[in-house]
Motif scaffolding. Structure first.
Motif, PDB file in Angstrom:
ATOM      1  N   PRO A  68      17.175 116.038  69.849  1.00 17.54           N
ATOM      2  CA  PRO A  68      17.692 115.058  68.895  1.00 17.54           C
ATOM      3  C   PRO A  68      16.551 114.543  68.022  1.00 17.54           C
ATOM      4  N   TRP A  69      16.897 114.039  66.850  1.00 17.31           N
ATOM      5  CA  TRP A  69      15.873 113.577  65.914  1.00 17.31           C
ATOM      6  C   TRP A  69      16.391 112.354  65.167  1.00 17.31           C
ATOM      7  N   GLY A  70      15.501 111.437  64.864  1.00 14.54           N
ATOM      8  CA  GLY A  70      15.848 110.268  64.069  1.00 14.54           C
ATOM      9  C   GLY A  70      15.012 110.206  62.808  1.00 14.54           C
ATOM     10  N   VAL A  71      15.613 109.711  61.724  1.00 12.92           N
ATOM     11  CA  VAL A  71      14.915 109.567  60.444  1.00 12.92           C
ATOM     12  C   VAL A  71      15.239 108.195  59.893  1.00 12.92           C
ATOM     13  N   ALA A  72      14.210 107.423  59.585  1.00 14.43           N
ATOM     14  CA  ALA A  72      14.406 106.102  58.986  1.00 14.43           C
ATOM     15  C   ALA A  72      14.077 106.182  57.505  1.00 14.43           C
ATOM     16  N   ASP A  73      14.933 105.568  56.702  1.00 15.48           N
ATOM     17  CA  ASP A  73      14.709 105.446  55.268  1.00 15.48           C
ATOM     18  C   ASP A  73      14.899 103.968  54.942  1.00 15.48           C
ATOM     19  N   GLY A  74      13.810 103.222  54.953  1.00 11.90           N
ATOM     20  CA  GLY A  74      13.912 101.779  54.786  1.00 11.90           C
ATOM     21  C   GLY A  74      14.600 101.178  55.998  1.00 11.90           C
ATOM     22  N   ASP A  75      15.651 100.393  55.756  1.00  5.72           N
ATOM     23  CA  ASP A  75      16.392  99.761  56.849  1.00  5.72           C
ATOM     24  C   ASP A  75      17.482 100.667  57.413  1.00  5.72           C
ATOM     25  N   LEU A  76      17.679 101.834  56.811  1.00  6.68           N
ATOM     26  CA  LEU A  76      18.723 102.758  57.266  1.00  6.68           C
ATOM     27  C   LEU A  76      18.144 103.747  58.260  1.00  6.68           C
ATOM     28  N   LEU A  77      18.949 104.098  59.242  1.00  5.12           N
ATOM     29  CA  LEU A  77      18.540 105.057  60.258  1.00  5.12           C
ATOM     30  C   LEU A  77      19.617 106.106  60.387  1.00  5.12           C
ATOM     31  N   ARG A  78      19.223 107.349  60.395  1.00  7.23           N
ATOM     32  CA  ARG A  78      20.133 108.460  60.637  1.00  7.23           C
ATOM     33  C   ARG A  78      19.631 109.177  61.889  1.00  7.23           C
ATOM     34  N   VAL A  79      20.567 109.532  62.748  1.00  6.33           N
ATOM     35  CA  VAL A  79      20.249 110.238  63.983  1.00  6.33           C
ATOM     36  C   VAL A  79      20.971 111.572  63.931  1.00  6.33           C
ATOM     37  N   VAL A  80      20.273 112.641  64.302  1.00  8.42           N
ATOM     38  CA  VAL A  80      20.848 113.980  64.334  1.00  8.42           C
ATOM     39  C   VAL A  80      20.742 114.488  65.768  1.00  8.42           C
ATOM     40  N   THR A  81      21.894 114.917  66.331  1.00  6.87           N
ATOM     41  CA  THR A  81      21.881 115.471  67.678  1.00  6.87           C
ATOM     42  C   THR A  81      22.564 116.835  67.682  1.00  6.87           C
ATOM     43  N   PRO A  82      22.020 117.783  68.456  1.00  7.86           N
ATOM     44  CA  PRO A  82      22.673 119.093  68.573  1.00  7.86           C
ATOM     45  C   PRO A  82      23.791 119.025  69.610  1.00  7.86           C
ATOM     46  N   VAL A  83      25.013 119.355  69.189  1.00  7.03           N
ATOM     47  CA  VAL A  83      26.168 119.339  70.084  1.00  7.03           C
ATOM     48  C   VAL A  83      27.042 120.553  69.768  1.00  7.03           C
ATOM     49  N   GLY A  84      27.273 121.391  70.748  1.00 16.17           N
ATOM     50  CA  GLY A  84      28.159 122.536  70.580  1.00 16.17           C
ATOM     51  C   GLY A  84      27.726 123.501  69.495  1.00 16.17           C
ATOM     52  N   GLY A  85      26.437 123.656  69.311  1.00 21.52           N
ATOM     53  CA  GLY A  85      25.937 124.566  68.285  1.00 21.52           C
ATOM     54  C   GLY A  85      25.951 123.986  66.883  1.00 21.52           C
ATOM     55  N   ASN A  86      26.305 122.705  66.760  1.00 15.49           N
ATOM     56  CA  ASN A  86      26.308 122.019  65.466  1.00 15.49           C
ATOM     57  C   ASN A  86      25.303 120.879  65.482  1.00 15.49           C
ATOM     58  N   ALA A  87      24.934 120.426  64.313  1.00 20.60           N
ATOM     59  CA  ALA A  87      24.083 119.246  64.180  1.00 20.60           C
ATOM     60  C   ALA A  87      24.979 118.082  63.767  1.00 20.60           C
ATOM     61  N   LEU A  88      25.113 117.090  64.654  1.00 15.05           N
ATOM     62  CA  LEU A  88      25.896 115.900  64.333  1.00 15.05           C
ATOM     63  C   LEU A  88      24.978 114.857  63.722  1.00 15.05           C
ATOM     64  N   VAL A  89      25.384 114.284  62.594  1.00 16.60           N
ATOM     65  CA  VAL A  89      24.614 113.230  61.932  1.00 16.60           C
ATOM     66  C   VAL A  89      25.348 111.921  62.172  1.00 16.60           C
ATOM     67  N   TRP A  90      24.657 110.961  62.771  1.00 19.27           N
ATOM     68  CA  TRP A  90      25.247 109.681  63.154  1.00 19.27           C
ATOM     69  C   TRP A  90      24.880 108.607  62.142  1.00 19.27           C
ATOM     70  N   ASN A  91      25.863 107.812  61.755  1.00 14.66           N
ATOM     71  CA  ASN A  91      25.677 106.713  60.809  1.00 14.66           C
ATOM     72  C   ASN A  91      25.233 105.475  61.586  1.00 14.66           C
ATOM     73  N   ILE A  92      24.002 105.066  61.414  1.00  8.67           N
ATOM     74  CA  ILE A  92      23.476 103.897  62.111  1.00  8.67           C
ATOM     75  C   ILE A  92      23.351 102.709  61.150  1.00  8.67           C
ATOM     76  N   ASP A  93      23.987 102.800  59.995  1.00  4.58           N
ATOM     77  CA  ASP A  93      23.993 101.681  59.043  1.00  4.58           C
ATOM     78  C   ASP A  93      25.100 100.719  59.458  1.00  4.58           C
ATOM     79  N   THR A  94      24.744  99.700  60.229  1.00  2.05           N
ATOM     80  CA  THR A  94      25.730  98.770  60.781  1.00  2.05           C
ATOM     81  C   THR A  94      26.525  98.050  59.698  1.00  2.05           C
ATOM     82  N   ARG A  95      25.999  97.991  58.488  1.00  2.00           N
ATOM     83  CA  ARG A  95      26.730  97.323  57.400  1.00  2.00           C
ATOM     84  C   ARG A  95      27.999  98.076  57.033  1.00  2.00           C
ATOM     85  N   THR A  96      28.098  99.352  57.381  1.00  2.00           N
ATOM     86  CA  THR A  96      29.279 100.152  57.042  1.00  2.00           C
ATOM     87  C   THR A  96      30.282 100.253  58.183  1.00  2.00           C
TER      88      THR A  96
END
Length: 148
Positions: free
Chosen positions: A85-113
Motif C-alpha cells: 500500500p502507498w500514501g500520497v499527501a498533497d497539502g491537506d489532502l491524502l490519497r491512499v492506494v492499496t492493491p486488492v484483487g489485482g487492482n489498485a484501489l484509491v481511497w478518498n481521505i478528504d474528510t470534507r467530502t
C-alpha cells in the motif's frame, strides 16, 4: 522518521509509532495499537500538511491515524497479502492506494467530502441509531443531507 513543522513521526523496528516534539525530540505520544511487528520494507509514513492525518504501513497493513487524538481511524485498509500500500499527501489532502484483487484501489481521505458522499450513497440522513454507531461521537444527532 518524518518531520512536520513542530512534530516528528518516528517508526520503530517493531512497528511502534511515536509523535516527537521537533525541538526536543521528546515523546509527545505513542500512537495506540501501533506496536505490531514490522514487515520491511515498508513505504515511509505520510503526513498531511496540516498535521492532522498520518498514513503508515509499518506492519504491512495500511493504517490511517488521527494525530489530534493519537488513535487509529477505523480498521486497516484492505490490502492483498504481499502487496504494497502507498500514501500520497498533497497539502491537506491524502490519497491512499492499496492493491486488492489485482487492482489498485484509491481511497478518498478528504474528510470534507465524506458527508456529501454518504448523502449521495444513502439518499437520506442518518437515523439516530446509525448516528450512534457511525456518527461523530462528540456531536448530537442532526440532519446532514440537504432536503430532497
Amino acid at each position: 522518521g518524518f518531520a512536520h513543522d513542530d512534530a516528528v513521526v518516528a517508526v520503530g523496528a517493531a512497528g511502534d509509532v511515536w509523535m516527537l516534539d521537533a525541538s526536543t525530540l521528546s515523546v509527545g505520544r505513542q500512537l495506540e495499537d501501533a506496536d505490531l511487528a514490522a514487515a520491511p520494507p515498508a513505504p515511509p509514513p505520510v503526513i498531511t500538511a496540516d498535521g492532522r492525518w498520518l498514513f503508515s504501513t509499518t506492519d504491512g497493513s495500511a493504517r490511517l491515524w488521527d494525530l489530534v487524538s493519537g488513535r487509529q481511524v477505523g480498521k486497516p485498509f484492505p490490502t492483498d497479502a504481499g502487496g504494497t500500500p502507498w500514501g500520497v499527501a498533497d497539502g491537506d489532502l491524502l490519497r491512499v492506494v492499496t492493491p486488492v484483487g489485482g487492482n489498485a484501489l484509491v481511497w478518498n481521505i478528504d474528510t470534507r467530502t465524506w458527508v456529501d458522499l454518504a448523502c449521495r450513497a444513502a439518499g437520506r440522513n442518518m437515523t439516530r441509531a446509525e448516528w450512534a454507531t457511525f456518527g461523530p461521537r462528540d456531536t448530537e444527532h442532526r440532519p446532514t443531507c440537504p432536503a430532497p
